[in-house]
Design a protein around this motif. Structure first.
Motif, PDB file in Angstrom:
ATOM      1  N   ILE A   1       0.844  -1.206   0.000  1.00 21.55           N
ATOM      2  CA  ILE A   1       0.000   0.000   0.000  1.00 21.55           C
ATOM      3  C   ILE A   1       0.878   1.255   0.000  1.00 21.55           C
ATOM      4  CG2 ILE A   1      -1.747   1.310   1.305  1.00 21.55           C
ATOM      5  CD1 ILE A   1      -2.695  -1.487   2.394  1.00 21.55           C
ATOM      6  N   PHE A   2       1.946   1.189   0.820  1.00 13.67           N
ATOM      7  CA  PHE A   2       2.872   2.329   0.877  1.00 13.67           C
ATOM      8  C   PHE A   2       3.402   2.647  -0.526  1.00 13.67           C
ATOM      9  CE2 PHE A   2       7.414   3.305   0.751  1.00 13.67           C
ATOM     10  CZ  PHE A   2       7.421   4.574   1.315  1.00 13.67           C
ATOM     11  N   ASN A   3       3.865   1.614  -1.253  1.00 14.62           N
ATOM     12  CA  ASN A   3       4.435   1.846  -2.595  1.00 14.62           C
ATOM     13  C   ASN A   3       3.399   2.459  -3.535  1.00 14.62           C
ATOM     14  OD1 ASN A   3       7.055   1.010  -2.152  1.00 14.62           O
ATOM     15  ND2 ASN A   3       6.543  -1.151  -2.440  1.00 14.62           N
ATOM     16  N   TYR A   4       2.175   1.946  -3.429  1.00 11.13           N
ATOM     17  CA  TYR A   4       1.105   2.448  -4.305  1.00 11.13           C
ATOM     18  C   TYR A   4       0.832   3.930  -4.018  1.00 11.13           C
ATOM     19  CZ  TYR A   4      -3.524   3.153  -6.251  1.00 11.13           C
ATOM     20  OH  TYR A   4      -4.583   3.669  -6.947  1.00 11.13           O
ATOM     21  N   ILE A   5       0.713   4.266  -2.704  1.00  9.38           N
ATOM     22  CA  ILE A   5       0.396   5.654  -2.336  1.00  9.38           C
ATOM     23  C   ILE A   5       1.558   6.570  -2.697  1.00  9.38           C
ATOM     24  CG2 ILE A   5      -0.120   7.225  -0.384  1.00  9.38           C
ATOM     25  CD1 ILE A   5      -2.448   5.386  -0.934  1.00  9.38           C
ATOM     26  N   LYS A   6       2.765   6.105  -2.416  1.00  4.72           N
ATOM     27  CA  LYS A   6       3.953   6.928  -2.709  1.00  4.72           C
ATOM     28  C   LYS A   6       4.052   7.203  -4.220  1.00  4.72           C
ATOM     29  CE  LYS A   6       8.946   7.071  -2.235  1.00  4.72           C
ATOM     30  NZ  LYS A   6      10.164   6.389  -1.846  1.00  4.72           N
ATOM     31  N   ASN A   7       3.848   6.144  -5.012  1.00  7.29           N
ATOM     32  CA  ASN A   7       3.945   6.326  -6.467  1.00  7.29           C
ATOM     33  C   ASN A   7       2.839   7.211  -7.019  1.00  7.29           C
ATOM     34  OD1 ASN A   7       6.211   4.781  -6.503  1.00  7.29           O
ATOM     35  ND2 ASN A   7       5.141   2.854  -6.932  1.00  7.29           N
ATOM     36  N   SER A   8       1.733   7.325  -6.256  1.00  7.52           N
ATOM     37  CA  SER A   8       0.647   8.223  -6.707  1.00  7.52           C
ATOM     38  C   SER A   8       0.922   9.663  -6.263  1.00  7.52           C
ATOM     39  CB  SER A   8      -0.703   7.820  -6.094  1.00  7.52           C
ATOM     40  OG  SER A   8      -0.873   6.440  -6.084  1.00  7.52           O
ATOM     41  N   GLY A   9       2.050   9.879  -5.574  1.00  4.37           N
ATOM     42  CA  GLY A   9       2.393  11.243  -5.136  1.00  4.37           C
ATOM     43  C   GLY A   9       1.570  11.711  -3.943  1.00  4.37           C
ATOM     44  N   GLU A  10       0.956  10.758  -3.224  1.00  2.00           N
ATOM     45  CA  GLU A  10       0.085  11.128  -2.092  1.00  2.00           C
ATOM     46  C   GLU A  10       0.842  11.009  -0.768  1.00  2.00           C
ATOM     47  OE1 GLU A  10      -4.048  10.530  -2.293  1.00  2.00           O
ATOM     48  OE2 GLU A  10      -3.413  11.997  -3.798  1.00  2.00           O
ATOM     49  N   LYS A  11       0.220  11.498   0.301  1.00  4.40           N
ATOM     50  CA  LYS A  11       0.800  11.446   1.651  1.00  4.40           C
ATOM     51  C   LYS A  11       0.123  10.324   2.446  1.00  4.40           C
ATOM     52  CE  LYS A  11       2.790  15.445   0.791  1.00  4.40           C
ATOM     53  NZ  LYS A  11       4.206  15.490   0.458  1.00  4.40           N
ATOM     54  N   ILE A  12       0.794   9.898   3.541  1.00  2.00           N
ATOM     55  CA  ILE A  12       0.213   8.842   4.388  1.00  2.00           C
ATOM     56  C   ILE A  12       0.226   9.283   5.855  1.00  2.00           C
ATOM     57  CG2 ILE A  12       0.459   6.462   5.239  1.00  2.00           C
ATOM     58  CD1 ILE A  12       1.874   5.764   2.633  1.00  2.00           C
ATOM     59  N   THR A  13      -0.910   9.160   6.511  1.00  2.00           N
ATOM     60  CA  THR A  13      -0.964   9.367   7.965  1.00  2.00           C
ATOM     61  C   THR A  13      -1.180   8.012   8.631  1.00  2.00           C
ATOM     62  OG1 THR A  13      -1.890  11.571   7.720  1.00  2.00           O
ATOM     63  CG2 THR A  13      -2.185  10.518   9.868  1.00  2.00           C
ATOM     64  N   ALA A  14      -0.235   7.635   9.515  1.00  2.00           N
ATOM     65  CA  ALA A  14      -0.393   6.374  10.257  1.00  2.00           C
ATOM     66  C   ALA A  14      -1.380   6.596  11.396  1.00  2.00           C
ATOM     67  CB  ALA A  14       0.950   5.951  10.828  1.00  2.00           C
ATOM     68  N   GLN A  15      -2.164   5.563  11.645  1.00  2.00           N
ATOM     69  CA  GLN A  15      -3.186   5.692  12.686  1.00  2.00           C
ATOM     70  C   GLN A  15      -3.295   4.415  13.503  1.00  2.00           C
ATOM     71  OE1 GLN A  15      -7.695   5.848  11.850  1.00  2.00           O
ATOM     72  NE2 GLN A  15      -7.084   7.993  11.926  1.00  2.00           N
ATOM     73  N   GLY A  16      -3.419   4.566  14.818  1.00  2.00           N
ATOM     74  CA  GLY A  16      -3.641   3.423  15.693  1.00  2.00           C
ATOM     75  C   GLY A  16      -5.116   3.343  16.056  1.00  2.00           C
ATOM     76  N   SER A  17      -5.399   3.505  17.350  1.00  2.00           N
ATOM     77  CA  SER A  17      -6.795   3.388  17.802  1.00  2.00           C
ATOM     78  C   SER A  17      -7.524   4.727  17.920  1.00  2.00           C
ATOM     79  CB  SER A  17      -6.847   2.721  19.177  1.00  2.00           C
ATOM     80  OG  SER A  17      -6.576   1.365  19.061  1.00  2.00           O
ATOM     81  N   ARG A  18      -6.837   5.828  17.565  1.00  2.00           N
ATOM     82  CA  ARG A  18      -7.435   7.181  17.634  1.00  2.00           C
ATOM     83  C   ARG A  18      -7.798   7.589  19.066  1.00  2.00           C
ATOM     84  NH1 ARG A  18     -12.163   6.565  15.244  1.00  2.00           N
ATOM     85  NH2 ARG A  18     -11.857   4.354  14.802  1.00  2.00           N
ATOM     86  N   THR A  19      -7.034   7.113  20.026  1.00  2.00           N
ATOM     87  CA  THR A  19      -7.253   7.580  21.402  1.00  2.00           C
ATOM     88  C   THR A  19      -6.341   8.766  21.711  1.00  2.00           C
ATOM     89  OG1 THR A  19      -5.578   6.191  22.463  1.00  2.00           O
ATOM     90  CG2 THR A  19      -7.743   5.205  22.126  1.00  2.00           C
ATOM     91  N   GLY A  20      -5.541   9.173  20.732  1.00  2.00           N
ATOM     92  CA  GLY A  20      -4.630  10.299  20.918  1.00  2.00           C
ATOM     93  C   GLY A  20      -5.403  11.563  21.282  1.00  2.00           C
ATOM     94  N   LEU A  21      -4.723  12.464  21.995  1.00  2.00           N
ATOM     95  CA  LEU A  21      -5.400  13.634  22.569  1.00  2.00           C
ATOM     96  C   LEU A  21      -5.040  14.922  21.844  1.00  2.00           C
ATOM     97  CD1 LEU A  21      -4.826  12.642  26.314  1.00  2.00           C
ATOM     98  CD2 LEU A  21      -6.916  12.337  24.967  1.00  2.00           C
ATOM     99  N   VAL A  22      -4.273  14.811  20.723  1.00  2.00           N
ATOM    100  CA  VAL A  22      -3.843  16.034  20.027  1.00  2.00           C
ATOM    101  C   VAL A  22      -4.034  15.973  18.504  1.00  2.00           C
ATOM    102  CG1 VAL A  22      -2.185  16.733  21.812  1.00  2.00           C
ATOM    103  CG2 VAL A  22      -1.436  15.191  19.981  1.00  2.00           C
ATOM    104  N   GLY A  23      -4.790  15.012  18.033  1.00  2.00           N
ATOM    105  CA  GLY A  23      -5.064  14.927  16.586  1.00  2.00           C
ATOM    106  C   GLY A  23      -3.897  14.420  15.754  1.00  2.00           C
ATOM    107  N   ALA A  24      -2.857  13.851  16.385  1.00  2.00           N
ATOM    108  CA  ALA A  24      -1.658  13.456  15.631  1.00  2.00           C
ATOM    109  C   ALA A  24      -1.941  12.341  14.620  1.00  2.00           C
ATOM    110  CB  ALA A  24      -0.554  13.013  16.592  1.00  2.00           C
ATOM    111  N   GLY A  25      -2.873  11.456  14.930  1.00  2.00           N
ATOM    112  CA  GLY A  25      -3.169  10.338  14.037  1.00  2.00           C
ATOM    113  C   GLY A  25      -4.318  10.627  13.074  1.00  2.00           C
ATOM    114  N   VAL A  26      -4.711  11.897  13.010  1.00  2.00           N
ATOM    115  CA  VAL A  26      -5.816  12.280  12.119  1.00  2.00           C
ATOM    116  C   VAL A  26      -5.215  12.863  10.838  1.00  2.00           C
ATOM    117  CG1 VAL A  26      -7.828  13.789  11.864  1.00  2.00           C
ATOM    118  CG2 VAL A  26      -7.276  12.813  14.107  1.00  2.00           C
TER     119      VAL A  26
END
Ligand SMILES: Cc1cc2nc3c(=O)[nH]c(=O)nc-3n(C[C@H](O)[C@H](O)[C@H](O)COP(=O)(O)OP(=O)(O)OC[C@H]3O[C@@H](n4cnc5c(N)ncnc54)[C@H](O)[C@@H]3O)c2cc1C
Length: 467
Positions: free
Chosen positions: A39-64
């Protein structure tokens, strides 16, 4: 490889517990390292960005994700291997394994070991915990999650997959990197430097004896004196370790009191008087139970000498009793986040505004005694709690409407500036994410920012991750 459009079905993946809302347009749920790479290769080759996300319990929007693609690790949730090494164990987990899952696993391994740092949110993933270097109440003794990770397997933006062990040094020409190991640099980097695939988690021997006591104060002015007394008393005592030293202000007690009315987990916690102005919670560990008893008796004497009464304390020794204090601490975040959700229901642009401050003694005293002009002048309600033993407190603002929210943003930024001027540090826990960016202005020196940029450029030259 499956990539989904973010429409109604996946809309919740564009927000986290901070209530911050992002704008990623696609999402994937890989289940293996190979799928992540694909998936990483596909997104990278499309010139797009990737945000990694866990369970979204973060308190500062870092995984959004703000743009492009969100890669959710929630289906990378397998525990892969468990090895015993002397008294310790190493558990290999995929990065989407949650703290709760590991806790269940530990029950089947050995009742005398544990994952010792104790962040309270059991649904958080190891990828997220590592990326925020999350800390539990006992960070005073055990530090952050990174201190309990033996190695991480990570996909860097050039496509390399590497396993980094905890003693590996950095080779980046930056003063920030020179002082740290690779693991220390990667931990807390909020998904900016690579995609965490697997982690080797260390389980260590649990302390033989652990006692916890909550002290409720009728007068807030007594808190700092009490804190200094406890620190001085235990500093040179080699027989006991102070592992938890937490502070809750009056508003925090009110929030937990309210939350308690609806939470089944808090039902077993006794009610406390609404007149209490604040509370301090201590945990003391030792190989020798009687040493804990002696230390706690001295502390209780001091508490009583300052006008407290034994009936204004709660004590716990058994794991089930100590767990209640953990639930109490968890309820602080839950109650605070729920108040923000109520405000957000009125205006959707509102999100959580909080900051972690490492404070010099004088400012710690001012905050606890509610003597800081910026906060005194503010009409926005706030609550303060945290690791008083390390002079490290968290300020949370509670705006009720969008005007108060705008005002609260300025208060937070002003507090950051004020803390720096008074010799303190900001952003100590929970990260910067997207909700605290405005607080970086004027409070972080150029050299530090340049160092961070060098590290980002070294690992992620094309700025693919979490942009
Ligand atoms: C009620 C409550 C109590 C809490 N108590 C505590 C506490 O005691 N101590 C504490 O420190 N925090 C606490 N938190 C905050 C939160 O649980 C932590 O910040 C946790 O680390 C977030 O994990 P997550 O899996 O939810 O990550 P997310 O919120 O989804 O993401 C957090 C960060 O990790 C990155 N990330 C996630 N997975 C990966 C990956 N595989 N590769 C690269 N980057 C990744 C994201 O990009 C993002 O930057 C609490 C939160 C709540 C709601």
């Amino acid at each position: 490889m499956e990539i989904f459009q973010i429409s109604d079905k996946y809309i919740d993946y564009n927000k986290d517990e901070s209530k911050f809302v992002g704008n990623s347009s696609t999402i994937s749920f890989p289940t293996s390292c190979d799928e992540v790479v694909e998936i990483f290769n596909y997104i990278k080759n499309s010139g797009e960005k990737i945000t990694a996300q866990g369970s979204r319990t973060g308190l500062v929007g870092a995984g959004v994700g703000l743009v492009s693609h969100t890669m959710s690790f929630e289906k990378m949730n397998k525990i892969l291997d468990t090895t015993s090494v002397g008294e310790e164990y190493i558990v290999k987990v995929q990065s989407g394994v949650t703290l709760g899952q590991l806790r269940e696993h530990i029950k089947n391994i050995n009742e005398n070991v544990d994952f010792l740092p104790n962040p309270t949110e059991e649904t958080a993933t190891f990828g997220g915990l590592f990326s925020h270097n999350a800390k539990g109440m006992n960070s005073l003794k055990y530090g952050g999650v990174a201190n309990h990770i033996n190695s991480v397997k990570i996909l860097f933006s050039n496509g390399d997959v590497k396993t980094i062990s905890c003693d590996e040094k950095c080779s980046i020409a930056s003063s920030l990197a020179e002082q740290t190991t690779m693991i220390e640099l990667l931990a807390g980097s909020e998904g900016q430097l690579g995609l965490i695939l697997e982690l080797d988690v260390i389980l260590r021997k649990t302390p033989s004896n652990r006692w916890g006591v909550m002290f409720f104060f009728n007068r807030v002015e007594k808190v700092v004196e009490f804190k200094n007394y406890v620190n001085n008393l235990l500093e040179d005592n080699n027989n006991v370790d102070l592992s938890v030293f937490e502070y809750y202000d009056k508003k925090t007690l009110d929030i937990v009191g309210e939350w308690k009315k609806t939470s089944s987990k808090l039902k077993s916690i006794p009610d406390y008087r609404s007149e209490f102005q604040s509370a301090i919670y201590l945990e003391i560990e030792s190989e020798l139970e009687e040493e804990i008893e002696v230390a706690l008796m001295e502390i209780l004497d001091k508490f009583e000498a300052e006008g407290g009464a034994e009936s204004d304390t709660w004590a716990g020794v058994l794991p089930s009793e100590l767990e209640k204090f953990q639930h109490f601490r968890h309820a602080v975040q839950e109650g605070g986040n729920s108040a923000i959700q109520n405000a957000k229901n009125i205006d959707s642009s509102i999100f959580k505004l909080s900051m972690d401050f490492k404070l010099q003694d004088s400012m710690l005293e001012d905050i606890i005694n509610r003597n800081v002009e910026i906060l005194k002048k503010s009409s926005v309600e706030y609550f303060v709690f945290g690791h008083i033993g390390e002079n490290h407190l968290q300020l949370n603002l509670l705006p009720n409407n969008v005007d108060e929210f705008q005002h609260a943003k300025n208060i937070l930024a002003d507090m950051c500036e004020y803390n720096i001027k008074n010799g303190g540090t900001n952003f100590v826990e929970n990260g910067v994410g997207k909700t605290r960016i405005n607080c970086l202005n004027n409070v972080v020196n150029k050299e530090f920012i340049d160092n961070i940029k060098k590290v980002k450029e070294f690992f992620d030259k094309e700025s693919i991750f979490n942009c």
